[in-house]
Design a protein around this motif. Structure first.
Motif, short mmCIF file in Angstrom:
data_model
loop_
_atom_site.label_atom_id
_atom_site.label_comp_id
_atom_site.label_asym_id
_atom_site.label_seq_id
_atom_site.Cartn_x
_atom_site.Cartn_y
_atom_site.Cartn_z
N SER A 121 1.43 15.51 3.31
CA SER A 121 1.30 14.41 2.34
C SER A 121 1.15 14.91 0.91
CB SER A 121 0.12 13.50 2.71
OG SER A 121 -1.10 14.20 2.62
N ASN A 122 0.53 16.06 0.73
CA ASN A 122 0.30 16.59 -0.61
C ASN A 122 1.52 17.32 -1.18
OD1 ASN A 122 -1.44 16.95 -2.86
ND2 ASN A 122 -1.79 19.06 -2.22
N ALA A 129 0.83 -1.21 0.00
CA ALA A 129 0.00 0.00 0.00
C ALA A 129 0.86 1.25 0.00
CB ALA A 129 -0.91 0.01 1.24
N ILE A 130 0.19 2.37 -0.25
CA ILE A 130 0.80 3.69 -0.07
C ILE A 130 0.33 4.20 1.29
CG2 ILE A 130 0.86 6.07 -0.88
CD1 ILE A 130 0.22 5.06 -3.68
N TRP A 131 1.28 4.67 2.09
CA TRP A 131 0.99 5.21 3.41
C TRP A 131 1.32 6.69 3.39
CZ3 TRP A 131 -1.22 1.69 6.60
CH2 TRP A 131 -1.10 0.35 6.20
N GLU A 132 0.44 7.52 3.92
CA GLU A 132 0.63 8.97 3.87
C GLU A 132 0.54 9.58 5.24
OE1 GLU A 132 -2.50 10.17 1.16
OE2 GLU A 132 -1.08 10.13 -0.51
N ASN A 133 1.19 10.72 5.38
CA ASN A 133 1.06 11.51 6.59
C ASN A 133 -0.40 11.95 6.69
OD1 ASN A 133 1.11 13.87 8.44
ND2 ASN A 133 3.32 13.54 8.36
N SER A 134 -0.97 11.91 7.87
CA SER A 134 -2.38 12.30 8.03
C SER A 134 -2.58 13.81 7.85
CB SER A 134 -2.91 11.85 9.40
OG SER A 134 -2.07 12.33 10.42
N GLY A 174 6.16 12.84 2.35
CA GLY A 174 4.76 12.89 2.74
C GLY A 174 4.11 11.53 2.84
N GLY A 175 4.76 10.52 2.29
CA GLY A 175 4.22 9.17 2.32
C GLY A 175 5.29 8.20 1.85
N PHE A 176 4.94 6.92 1.86
CA PHE A 176 5.91 5.90 1.46
C PHE A 176 5.18 4.65 1.02
CE2 PHE A 176 5.26 5.67 6.03
CZ PHE A 176 4.99 4.33 6.25
N LEU A 177 5.90 3.82 0.28
CA LEU A 177 5.39 2.51 -0.11
C LEU A 177 5.86 1.50 0.94
CD1 LEU A 177 6.21 2.47 -3.93
CD2 LEU A 177 4.05 3.03 -2.84
N SER A 178 4.95 0.68 1.41
CA SER A 178 5.30 -0.38 2.35
C SER A 178 4.13 -1.35 2.41
CB SER A 178 5.60 0.18 3.74
OG SER A 178 6.19 -0.81 4.55
#
Length: 188
Positions: free
Chosen positions: A118-119, A108-113, A165-169
């Protein structure tokens, strides 16, 4: 999660126990493991214990993603702790896949809330992790919106600092990081 790993690894090794008993002279010497992968550490500990019970003293060698495949192909390691089936296309040597999956992974892609982070900040990925590289190639035309890392640990540190702002994990890894308090922000 450790209980799940134990069950999966015991099932994995039990499928090889007949071979180990009938040919006790064979024990793998070195097993490659994805360097910096939070899930690999508990899996490694369990695997070493199981092989020890079979009379084998194995060495688990941490390697960057692509290097693990290269080491296997050059017979510098006898196998790998685990791999996604996507990586199997790169194997040039004969390999045996466990009948029982070690993990069921959800990428999944995980993003800062915080939407402003994140944007506006790039998405982190790890060079050498096949599914990360394929995702980036398929979905990112603007390479300025991504940040490349050479280990998962460095990527998670950058996320904690707000540099990305986010990452793949994958889901189990993020859960493990959250449970261990290694992510400062809970990413949706």
């Amino acid at each position: 999660m450790y209980k799940f790993l134990t069950v999966a690894l015991i099932a994995l090794i039990s499928s090889f126990s007949v071979n180990a008993q009938s040919n006790s002279s064979y024990c793998p010497q070195k097993i490659g493991m994805m360097q910096g992968d939070p899930l690999a550490i508990p899996a490694k500990e369990i695997l070493v214990k199981i092989y020890k019970k079979l009379g084998c003293n194995i060495k688990v060698v941490p390697l960057p993603g692509t290097r693990g495949i290269l080491h296997f192909n050059k017979k510098l390691v006898d196998g790998e702790l685990y791999r996604l089936s996507l990586a199997e296309k790169a194997y040039e040597q004969t390999f045996v896949r466990s009948l029982v999956p070690l993990f069921k992974l959800t990428n999944a892609i995980w993003e800062n809330s915080d939407y402003n982070i994140s944007n506006k900040k790039p998405l982190g990925y790890v060079k050498g992790i096949k599914w990360h590289e394929e995702y980036i190639l398929k979905h990112f035309l603007d390479m300025q919106n991504i940040a490349q890392f050479y280990s998962e640990d460095k990527m998670y540190e950058a996320f904690n600092r707000g540099a990305i702002g986010g990452f793949l994990s994958e889901k189990q890894t993020v859960k493990l990081l959250m449970d261990d308090g290694r992510l400062s922000v809970s990413p949706p």
